[in-house]
Write a protein that holds these residues in place. Structure first.
Motif, PDB file in Angstrom:
ATOM      1  N   UNK A   1     -23.520  25.266 107.297  1.00 36.41           N
ATOM      2  CA  UNK A   1     -24.976  25.297 107.374  1.00 36.41           C
ATOM      3  C   UNK A   1     -25.499  23.864 107.325  1.00 36.41           C
ATOM      4  N   UNK A   2     -26.766  23.681 107.690  1.00 39.05           N
ATOM      5  CA  UNK A   2     -27.378  22.349 107.625  1.00 39.05           C
ATOM      6  C   UNK A   2     -27.332  21.811 106.208  1.00 39.05           C
ATOM      7  N   UNK A   3     -27.690  22.645 105.240  1.00 38.23           N
ATOM      8  CA  UNK A   3     -27.772  22.186 103.848  1.00 38.23           C
ATOM      9  C   UNK A   3     -26.397  21.834 103.290  1.00 38.23           C
ATOM     10  N   UNK A   4     -25.405  22.628 103.614  1.00 32.37           N
ATOM     11  CA  UNK A   4     -24.036  22.361 103.156  1.00 32.37           C
ATOM     12  C   UNK A   4     -23.534  21.062 103.773  1.00 32.37           C
ATOM     13  N   UNK A   5     -23.749  20.900 105.078  1.00 27.79           N
ATOM     14  CA  UNK A   5     -23.302  19.685 105.759  1.00 27.79           C
ATOM     15  C   UNK A   5     -23.987  18.458 105.187  1.00 27.79           C
TER      16      UNK A   5
ATOM     17  N   UNK B   1     -25.487  12.362 111.408  1.00 30.53           N
ATOM     18  CA  UNK B   1     -24.217  13.074 111.399  1.00 30.53           C
ATOM     19  C   UNK B   1     -24.425  14.579 111.246  1.00 30.53           C
ATOM     20  N   UNK B   2     -25.416  14.959 110.451  1.00 28.61           N
ATOM     21  CA  UNK B   2     -25.729  16.385 110.296  1.00 28.61           C
ATOM     22  C   UNK B   2     -26.197  16.963 111.633  1.00 28.61           C
ATOM     23  N   UNK B   3     -27.085  16.238 112.317  1.00 25.91           N
ATOM     24  CA  UNK B   3     -27.583  16.696 113.620  1.00 25.91           C
ATOM     25  C   UNK B   3     -26.438  16.856 114.609  1.00 25.91           C
ATOM     26  N   UNK B   4     -25.534  15.881 114.631  1.00 26.37           N
ATOM     27  CA  UNK B   4     -24.403  15.941 115.561  1.00 26.37           C
ATOM     28  C   UNK B   4     -23.471  17.096 115.216  1.00 26.37           C
ATOM     29  N   UNK B   5     -23.282  17.352 113.927  1.00 27.14           N
ATOM     30  CA  UNK B   5     -22.413  18.448 113.509  1.00 27.14           C
ATOM     31  C   UNK B   5     -23.011  19.796 113.897  1.00 27.14           C
ATOM     32  N   UNK B   6     -24.310  19.939 113.729  1.00 27.16           N
ATOM     33  CA  UNK B   6     -24.966  21.194 114.081  1.00 27.16           C
ATOM     34  C   UNK B   6     -24.915  21.440 115.595  1.00 27.16           C
ATOM     35  N   UNK B   7     -24.959  20.365 116.369  1.00 25.82           N
ATOM     36  CA  UNK B   7     -24.926  20.514 117.832  1.00 25.82           C
ATOM     37  C   UNK B   7     -23.595  21.088 118.307  1.00 25.82           C
ATOM     38  N   UNK B   8     -22.539  20.898 117.537  1.00 24.44           N
ATOM     39  CA  UNK B   8     -21.231  21.428 117.914  1.00 24.44           C
ATOM     40  C   UNK B   8     -21.216  22.951 117.941  1.00 24.44           C
TER      41      UNK B   8
ATOM     42  N   UNK C   1     -11.999  13.866 120.233  1.00 28.01           N
ATOM     43  CA  UNK C   1     -11.756  15.272 119.917  1.00 28.01           C
ATOM     44  C   UNK C   1     -13.003  16.118 120.169  1.00 28.01           C
ATOM     45  N   UNK C   2     -14.183  15.612 119.802  1.00 30.92           N
ATOM     46  CA  UNK C   2     -15.422  16.374 119.965  1.00 30.92           C
ATOM     47  C   UNK C   2     -15.650  16.755 121.425  1.00 30.92           C
ATOM     48  N   UNK C   3     -15.335  15.853 122.333  1.00 29.75           N
ATOM     49  CA  UNK C   3     -15.490  16.155 123.758  1.00 29.75           C
ATOM     50  C   UNK C   3     -14.522  17.257 124.182  1.00 29.75           C
ATOM     51  N   UNK C   4     -13.295  17.204 123.672  1.00 24.76           N
ATOM     52  CA  UNK C   4     -12.318  18.246 123.976  1.00 24.76           C
ATOM     53  C   UNK C   4     -12.738  19.583 123.376  1.00 24.76           C
ATOM     54  N   UNK C   5     -13.278  19.538 122.164  1.00 24.21           N
ATOM     55  CA  UNK C   5     -13.677  20.760 121.469  1.00 24.21           C
ATOM     56  C   UNK C   5     -14.708  21.554 122.261  1.00 24.21           C
ATOM     57  N   UNK C   6     -15.680  20.860 122.825  1.00 24.92           N
ATOM     58  CA  UNK C   6     -16.750  21.547 123.533  1.00 24.92           C
ATOM     59  C   UNK C   6     -16.263  22.248 124.804  1.00 24.92           C
ATOM     60  N   UNK C   7     -15.113  21.831 125.345  1.00 20.40           N
ATOM     61  CA  UNK C   7     -14.565  22.437 126.568  1.00 20.40           C
ATOM     62  C   UNK C   7     -13.407  23.394 126.274  1.00 20.40           C
ATOM     63  N   UNK C   8     -13.053  23.531 125.013  1.00 15.73           N
ATOM     64  CA  UNK C   8     -11.844  24.269 124.646  1.00 15.73           C
ATOM     65  C   UNK C   8     -11.915  25.742 125.045  1.00 15.73           C
ATOM     66  N   UNK C   9     -10.776  26.267 125.491  1.00 12.21           N
ATOM     67  CA  UNK C   9     -10.653  27.700 125.717  1.00 12.21           C
ATOM     68  C   UNK C   9     -10.395  28.416 124.405  1.00 12.21           C
ATOM     69  N   UNK C  10      -9.507  27.843 123.604  1.00 11.84           N
ATOM     70  CA  UNK C  10      -9.230  28.378 122.273  1.00 11.84           C
ATOM     71  C   UNK C  10      -9.232  27.228 121.275  1.00 11.84           C
TER      72      UNK C  10
END
Length: 278
Positions: A118-122, A141-148, A94-103
């Motif tokens: 936010x970083x702190x919330x995550x 996981x926090x780093x990967x989430x922020x990269x999204x 899903x993450x790969x699809x998300x980064x290319x998504x139109x909507x």
């Protein structure tokens, strides 16, 4: 801390980066300690990266590109794929699809959507989950989430909608200060031209109808104009492409959105709740 089991579970991008980095280091005639000195890391950190006991961090990949890249952009291009390797297995496709998504349209019920965190919330959310994770895994996981979040500023921009249950705005995660910062960031995101945020009020059920009772969902349109539904119940992933099912979920999402506050009312509510956290 590097972990031996990571060597067995490392993803393909992590293994490829480790192999290329080792070969390019040897080609230069450097020891792991020498490469570490050039990168600003310890020799042990280089060893952990090369053996896949510890995947390269984003910072290390940037420095590997500068020190070993020879202008080829290998490590720079690898950053996205190594980040994907660090994601939970059920989320990678899903993450790969998300980064290319139109909507991208999301209906979220329990917590603020990961794309808006936010970083702190995550960190508080991931670190407080069960089963418990090591501090290092939490940070991965926090780093990967922020990269999204790159999706917000991508060119061309994605159109992003979030329909969020008001209860998620009242649920304090981490601390009152963390929650206030999270609400303020959510309000800031809601004012982007390519983002719409709507809140389903707590009293929605009193009106005799609530279309969101069956849980969360994400609707995604690909560059090829395929429409997909993604759901993640209890750490399991479900990606739906069947047109009839996608149609049903899309209609349900539209009904949920219609039952939410309008964007301006939602923004006002979020800002008001942020003020209450002071």
């Amino acid at each position: 801390m590097a972990r031996a089991e990571n060597k067995e579970t490392a993803g393909s991008a992590t293994r490829l980066v480790a192999n290329i980095a080792r070969k390019m280091r040897v080609r230069k005639g450097w020891t792991q300690e020498q490469l570490g000195s050039e990168l600003g890391f310890s020799g042990a950190a280089v060893s952990a990266m090369e053996t896949c006991a510890q995947p390269a961090s984003d910072e290390m990949l940037i420095k590997l590109e500068r020190v070993l890249g020879d202008g080829l952009g290998i490590f720079e291009q690898a950053r996205e794929y190594v980040r994907l390797d660090k994601l939970p297995a059920q989320f990678k496709d899903y993450a790969m699809l998300e980064q290319r998504a139109l909507t991208l349209c999301s209906y979220i019920t329990l917590v603020v959507d990961g794309l808006f965190q936010t970083v702190e919330y995550a960190r508080a959310l991931i670190g407080g989950g069960y089963p418990p994770l090591s501090d290092h895994r939490v940070e991965e996981l926090v780093e990967a989430r922020m990269a999204r979040k790159a999706l917000f500023d991508r060119d061309p921009p994605a159109l992003i909608e979030l329909v969020l249950e008001e209860s998620a705005l009242h649920r304090t995660v981490g601390s009152q200060e963390i929650m206030r910062s999270q609400l303020l960031q959510l309000a800031e995101c809601a004012q982007r031209r390519n983002v719409t945020v709507q809140v389903v009020p707590l009293d929605r059920g009193r009106r005799g109808e609530h279309a969101g009772m069956r849980g969360e969902m994400k609707l995604l349109e690909t560059p090829e104009h395929d429409h997909l539904i993604y759901m993640e119940p209890q750490d399991e992933s479900l990606l739906i492409s069947d047109p009839a099912k996608v149609s049903t979920y899309t209609q349900r999402y539209a009904k949920i959105r219609s039952q939410a506050l309008c964007p301006d009312e939602s923004l006002g509510l979020i800002e008001r709740l942020a003020g209450d956290q002071q």
